[in-house]
Design an enzyme around this catalytic site. Structure first.
Site, short mmCIF file in Angstrom:
data_model
loop_
_atom_site.label_atom_id
_atom_site.label_comp_id
_atom_site.label_asym_id
_atom_site.label_seq_id
_atom_site.Cartn_x
_atom_site.Cartn_y
_atom_site.Cartn_z
N GLN A 163 -1.10 -17.05 -7.80
CA GLN A 163 -1.85 -17.13 -6.54
C GLN A 163 -2.36 -15.76 -6.10
O GLN A 163 -3.45 -15.64 -5.54
CB GLN A 163 -0.98 -17.76 -5.45
CG GLN A 163 -0.59 -19.20 -5.75
CD GLN A 163 -1.80 -20.07 -6.00
OE1 GLN A 163 -2.76 -20.06 -5.23
NE2 GLN A 163 -1.77 -20.83 -7.08
N MET A 217 4.13 1.08 -5.61
CA MET A 217 5.53 0.98 -5.18
C MET A 217 6.05 2.16 -4.35
O MET A 217 7.25 2.27 -4.13
CB MET A 217 6.44 0.78 -6.40
CG MET A 217 6.19 -0.51 -7.16
SD MET A 217 6.24 -2.01 -6.14
CE MET A 217 7.99 -2.06 -5.77
N HIS A 245 1.31 -8.25 -0.88
CA HIS A 245 2.77 -8.29 -0.79
C HIS A 245 3.25 -9.66 -1.24
O HIS A 245 2.72 -10.68 -0.79
CB HIS A 245 3.21 -8.01 0.65
CG HIS A 245 4.69 -8.01 0.80
ND1 HIS A 245 5.46 -6.94 0.40
CD2 HIS A 245 5.55 -8.95 1.24
CE1 HIS A 245 6.74 -7.23 0.61
NE2 HIS A 245 6.81 -8.44 1.12
N LEU A 289 5.47 -0.72 7.78
CA LEU A 289 5.58 -1.24 6.42
C LEU A 289 5.44 -2.77 6.38
O LEU A 289 6.20 -3.48 7.06
CB LEU A 289 6.91 -0.81 5.81
CG LEU A 289 7.11 -1.18 4.35
CD1 LEU A 289 6.16 -0.40 3.46
CD2 LEU A 289 8.55 -0.94 3.93
N LEU A 343 3.89 4.88 1.87
CA LEU A 343 2.92 5.92 2.21
C LEU A 343 3.18 6.47 3.61
O LEU A 343 3.58 5.73 4.52
CB LEU A 343 1.50 5.34 2.11
CG LEU A 343 1.16 4.86 0.69
CD1 LEU A 343 -0.01 3.88 0.72
CD2 LEU A 343 0.87 6.04 -0.22
N ASP A 389 0.90 1.90 9.52
CA ASP A 389 2.10 2.71 9.36
C ASP A 389 3.38 1.87 9.49
O ASP A 389 4.47 2.37 9.23
CB ASP A 389 2.10 3.90 10.32
CG ASP A 389 1.93 3.47 11.77
OD1 ASP A 389 1.90 2.26 12.03
OD2 ASP A 389 1.82 4.36 12.62
#
Ligand code: NHR
Ligand code: GAR
Length: 214
Positions: free
Chosen positions: A170, A87, A106, A141, A90, A139
């Protein structure tokens, strides 16, 4: 033998699905969490997997946290780093260090609903289908090259929890599949920025739709 480090922040059910898949030719070298209380750590430890906590709260900023995280990861020299319910956003430097060997799952059909609270937002938007996406991390998101997606129906009486559970089931199918492809060397990112799965028909079985009744 390909070595994998899995990063978690909480429950760790996706990590568990990957561990339980026992993918031939792989070894889960470590599970690393940014939260000391992450439930996933107990499962990993019980399965004889090395665990580490790199607490983001004790680091001055994201760059310092990511440096500590990279050190914990690099101790295992992994071929693949897997974000499984991790979470913390980065930094560019971190993402560059693991370019091409950093996967995320995601809980939406990207590029719809990047960011947080995806199930609530899907319900608010009134979409009829929702799902999950495994992608290479860049980079940008939640914008990296898509490896595999799974679609689920949205039902009239769904609440956030019911929809999240349908998506999660799933996730537990597609994440081990993505890891299997990666370690078999079957994933390549083309010049167009799209993922090719070697040996699969275009676009491959990268999409799955469970029956509406299911
Ligand atoms: N980092 C980069 N650079 N690129 C991606 O695509 C990333 C990433 C880090 C994590 C997972 C992502 C998701 O799948 C992920 C993808 C956390 C946040 C967030 O806002 C957003 C997206 C994702 C993960 N985190 C808050 C932050 O300030 C903290 C929220 C919390 O601690 O609960 O970092 O959804
Ligand atoms: C999963 O649904 C995952 O897709 C999502 O959080 C859940 C983690 O569950 N990830 C994110 O929202 C990343 N921001 P898990 O810890 O049981 O795998």
């Amino acid at each position: 033998m390909k070595s994998i480090v899995i990063l978690v922040s909480g429950r760790g059910s996706n990590m568990e699905a990957i561990v339980r898949a026992a993918i031939p030719g792989t070894r889960i070298a470590a599970v690393v969490s940014n939260r000391p209380d992450a439930q996933g750590l107990a499962f990993a430890a019980a399965h004889g997997i090395a665990t580490r906590v790199v607490d983001h709260r004790v680091h001055a900023d994201r760059v310092a946290f990511d440096a500590a995280l990279a050190e914990a990861i690099d101790a295992h020299a992994p071929d693949l780093v897997v974000l499984a319910g991790f979470m913390r956003i980065l930094t560019d430097g971190f993402v560059r260090r693991y370019a091409g060997r950093l996967l995320n799952i995601h809980p939406s059909l990207l590029p719809s609903f990047p960011g947080l609270h995806t199930h609530r937002r899907a319900l608010e938007a009134g979409v009829r289908v929702h799902g999950a996406t495994v992608h290479f991390v860049t980079d940008q998101l939640d914008c990296g090259p898509v490896v595999i997606q799974a679609v689920v129906p949205v039902r009239a009486d769904d609440d956030e929890a019911a929809l999240a559970a349908r998506v999660l089931a799933q996730e537990h199918r597609i994440y081990p599949q993505a890891v299997r492809w990666f370690v078999a060397g079957r994933l390549a990112i083309g010049a167009d920025g799209r993922v090719r799965v070697a040996g699969e028909a275009d676009p491959g079985p990268g999409w799955t739709v469970p029956p509406l009744g299911g």
